[in-house]
Design a protein around this motif. Structure first.
Motif, PDB file in Angstrom:
ATOM      1  N   CYS A 184      -1.825   4.701  -3.741  1.00  0.00           N
ATOM      2  CA  CYS A 184      -3.010   5.089  -3.123  1.00  0.00           C
ATOM      3  C   CYS A 184      -2.639   6.089  -2.217  1.00  0.00           C
ATOM      4  O   CYS A 184      -3.404   6.798  -1.365  1.00  0.00           O
ATOM      5  N   ILE A 185      -1.469   6.384  -1.532  1.00  0.00           N
ATOM      6  CA  ILE A 185      -0.760   7.432  -0.930  1.00  0.00           C
ATOM      7  C   ILE A 185      -0.883   8.669  -1.369  1.00  0.00           C
ATOM      8  O   ILE A 185      -0.938   9.517  -0.468  1.00  0.00           O
ATOM      9  N   ASN A 186      -0.796   9.045  -2.438  1.00  0.00           N
ATOM     10  CA  ASN A 186      -1.090  10.311  -3.187  1.00  0.00           C
ATOM     11  C   ASN A 186      -2.402  10.751  -2.892  1.00  0.00           C
ATOM     12  O   ASN A 186      -2.402  11.972  -2.674  1.00  0.00           O
ATOM     13  N   CYS A 187      -3.427   9.844  -2.582  1.00  0.00           N
ATOM     14  CA  CYS A 187      -4.813  10.502  -2.246  1.00  0.00           C
ATOM     15  C   CYS A 187      -5.193  10.308  -0.970  1.00  0.00           C
ATOM     16  O   CYS A 187      -5.953  10.825  -0.463  1.00  0.00           O
ATOM     17  N   HIS A 188      -4.799   9.102  -0.301  1.00  0.00           N
ATOM     18  CA  HIS A 188      -5.218   8.707   0.974  1.00  0.00           C
ATOM     19  C   HIS A 188      -4.233   8.959   2.114  1.00  0.00           C
ATOM     20  O   HIS A 188      -3.045   8.827   1.975  1.00  0.00           O
ATOM     21  N   ARG A 189      -4.767   9.252   3.335  1.00  0.00           N
ATOM     22  CA  ARG A 189      -3.938   9.287   4.464  1.00  0.00           C
ATOM     23  C   ARG A 189      -4.296   8.205   5.479  1.00  0.00           C
ATOM     24  O   ARG A 189      -5.394   7.564   5.562  1.00  0.00           O
ATOM     25  N   VAL A 190      -3.068   7.660   5.903  1.00  0.00           N
ATOM     26  CA  VAL A 190      -3.403   6.775   7.269  1.00  0.00           C
ATOM     27  C   VAL A 190      -2.287   7.232   8.162  1.00  0.00           C
ATOM     28  O   VAL A 190      -1.186   7.196   7.975  1.00  0.00           O
ATOM     29  N   THR A 191      -2.595   7.700   9.216  1.00  0.00           N
ATOM     30  CA  THR A 191      -2.046   8.246  10.209  1.00  0.00           C
ATOM     31  C   THR A 191      -0.858   7.351  10.479  1.00  0.00           C
ATOM     32  O   THR A 191      -1.011   6.146  10.807  1.00  0.00           O
ATOM     33  N   PHE A 251       0.874  -1.238  -0.026  1.00  0.00           N
ATOM     34  CA  PHE A 251      -0.073   0.013  -0.226  1.00  0.00           C
ATOM     35  C   PHE A 251       0.821   1.157  -0.013  1.00  0.00           C
ATOM     36  O   PHE A 251       0.409   2.070  -0.861  1.00  0.00           O
ATOM     37  N   LEU A 252       1.829   1.422   0.908  1.00  0.00           N
ATOM     38  CA  LEU A 252       3.045   2.422   0.896  1.00  0.00           C
ATOM     39  C   LEU A 252       3.527   2.635  -0.372  1.00  0.00           C
ATOM     40  O   LEU A 252       4.281   3.760  -0.416  1.00  0.00           O
ATOM     41  N   ARG A 253       3.913   1.538  -1.426  1.00  0.00           N
ATOM     42  CA  ARG A 253       4.459   1.777  -2.396  1.00  0.00           C
ATOM     43  C   ARG A 253       3.700   2.258  -3.538  1.00  0.00           C
ATOM     44  O   ARG A 253       4.122   2.235  -4.679  1.00  0.00           O
ATOM     45  N   THR A 254       2.222   2.133  -3.383  1.00  0.00           N
ATOM     46  CA  THR A 254       1.434   2.566  -4.504  1.00  0.00           C
ATOM     47  C   THR A 254       0.995   3.855  -4.418  1.00  0.00           C
ATOM     48  O   THR A 254       1.109   4.644  -3.524  1.00  0.00           O
ATOM     49  N   PRO A 265     -10.668  10.037   0.933  1.00  0.00           N
ATOM     50  CA  PRO A 265     -10.905   9.808   2.330  1.00  0.00           C
ATOM     51  C   PRO A 265      -9.672   9.395   3.338  1.00  0.00           C
ATOM     52  O   PRO A 265      -8.785   8.481   2.714  1.00  0.00           O
ATOM     53  N   ASP A 266      -9.678   9.572   4.364  1.00  0.00           N
ATOM     54  CA  ASP A 266      -8.727   9.344   5.280  1.00  0.00           C
ATOM     55  C   ASP A 266      -9.103   7.691   5.748  1.00  0.00           C
ATOM     56  O   ASP A 266     -10.171   7.412   5.951  1.00  0.00           O
ATOM     57  N   LEU A 267      -7.981   6.671   5.481  1.00  0.00           N
ATOM     58  CA  LEU A 267      -8.287   5.488   5.795  1.00  0.00           C
ATOM     59  C   LEU A 267      -7.908   5.012   7.062  1.00  0.00           C
ATOM     60  O   LEU A 267      -7.758   3.792   7.635  1.00  0.00           O
ATOM     61  N   THR A 268      -7.423   5.756   8.086  1.00  0.00           N
ATOM     62  CA  THR A 268      -6.747   5.455   9.394  1.00  0.00           C
ATOM     63  C   THR A 268      -7.684   4.443  10.050  1.00  0.00           C
ATOM     64  O   THR A 268      -7.186   3.473  10.714  1.00  0.00           O
ATOM     65  N   HIS A 269      -9.025   4.918  10.173  1.00  0.00           N
ATOM     66  CA  HIS A 269      -9.884   3.774  10.833  1.00  0.00           C
ATOM     67  C   HIS A 269     -10.965   3.373  10.062  1.00  0.00           C
ATOM     68  O   HIS A 269     -12.249   3.402  10.186  1.00  0.00           O
ATOM     69  N   LEU A 270     -10.444   3.025   8.963  1.00  0.00           N
ATOM     70  CA  LEU A 270     -11.402   2.197   7.855  1.00  0.00           C
ATOM     71  C   LEU A 270     -12.586   1.391   8.304  1.00  0.00           C
ATOM     72  O   LEU A 270     -13.644   1.630   8.006  1.00  0.00           O
ATOM     73  N   THR A 279       1.831   6.686   8.921  1.00  0.00           N
ATOM     74  CA  THR A 279       2.649   6.346   7.713  1.00  0.00           C
ATOM     75  C   THR A 279       2.826   7.448   6.767  1.00  0.00           C
ATOM     76  O   THR A 279       2.629   8.572   7.139  1.00  0.00           O
ATOM     77  N   VAL A 280       3.610   7.188   5.975  1.00  0.00           N
ATOM     78  CA  VAL A 280       4.095   8.148   4.849  1.00  0.00           C
ATOM     79  C   VAL A 280       2.726   8.683   3.852  1.00  0.00           C
ATOM     80  O   VAL A 280       2.834   9.463   3.142  1.00  0.00           O
ATOM     81  N   ALA A 281       1.597   7.796   4.139  1.00  0.00           N
ATOM     82  CA  ALA A 281       0.427   8.017   3.144  1.00  0.00           C
ATOM     83  C   ALA A 281      -0.299   9.370   3.892  1.00  0.00           C
ATOM     84  O   ALA A 281      -0.812   9.300   4.994  1.00  0.00           O
ATOM     85  N   ASN A 282      -0.021  10.309   3.122  1.00  0.00           N
ATOM     86  CA  ASN A 282      -0.797  11.524   3.796  1.00  0.00           C
ATOM     87  C   ASN A 282      -1.514  12.444   2.680  1.00  0.00           C
ATOM     88  O   ASN A 282      -1.583  13.767   2.680  1.00  0.00           O
ATOM     89  N   GLY A 283      -2.002  11.672   1.753  1.00  0.00           N
ATOM     90  CA  GLY A 283      -2.838  12.294   0.859  1.00  0.00           C
ATOM     91  C   GLY A 283      -4.148  12.941   1.511  1.00  0.00           C
ATOM     92  O   GLY A 283      -4.468  12.542   2.451  1.00  0.00           O
ATOM     93  N   THR A 284      -4.579  14.185   1.045  1.00  0.00           N
ATOM     94  CA  THR A 284      -5.456  14.464   1.346  1.00  0.00           C
ATOM     95  C   THR A 284      -6.846  14.664   0.227  1.00  0.00           C
ATOM     96  O   THR A 284      -8.095  15.449   0.518  1.00  0.00           O
TER      97      THR A 284
END
Length: 95
Positions: free
Chosen positions: A18-25, A13-16, A35-40, A27-32
């Motif tokens: 996905c991280i350009n659009c989605h955030r997961v607190t 996930f962190l290499r795709t 939707p934030d997927l932290t508590h999906l 991690t390096v996924a900090n897209g805005t």
């Protein structure tokens, strides 16, 4: 101890894109853009309420978002079956 499949899914996930659009607190996924997927998995629905948040629906949503919500902004990522399994395993761990 983290499940090896979940860890592999997180790494993928962190290499795709996905991280350009989605955030997961935490991690390096900090897209805005998306939707934030932290508590999906604490959500009752996916795709802005279009479907129930179940493992099968999550898999279909990632595989072919347009089949669930025509015209949505989320692209099909064209993942292999194994990649899809890993990503879903990771996302299912996001409680």
């Amino acid at each position: 101890v983290e499940d090896a499949t979940v860890a592999a899914g997180r790494d993928l996930f962190l290499r795709t894109a996905c991280i350009n659009c989605h955030r997961v607190t935490g991690t390096v996924a900090n897209g805005t853009y998306a939707p934030d997927l932290t508590h999906l998995m604490s959500r009752a629905t996916l795709a802005s309420g279009a479907i129930d948040n179940t493992p099968a629906n999550l898999r279909q949503w990632i595989k072919s978002p347009d089949s669930i919500k025509p015209g949505c902004d989320m692209p099909a990522m064209h993942l292999t079956t194994d990649e899809l399994d890993l990503i879903v395993a990771y996302l299912l761990s996001l409680k």
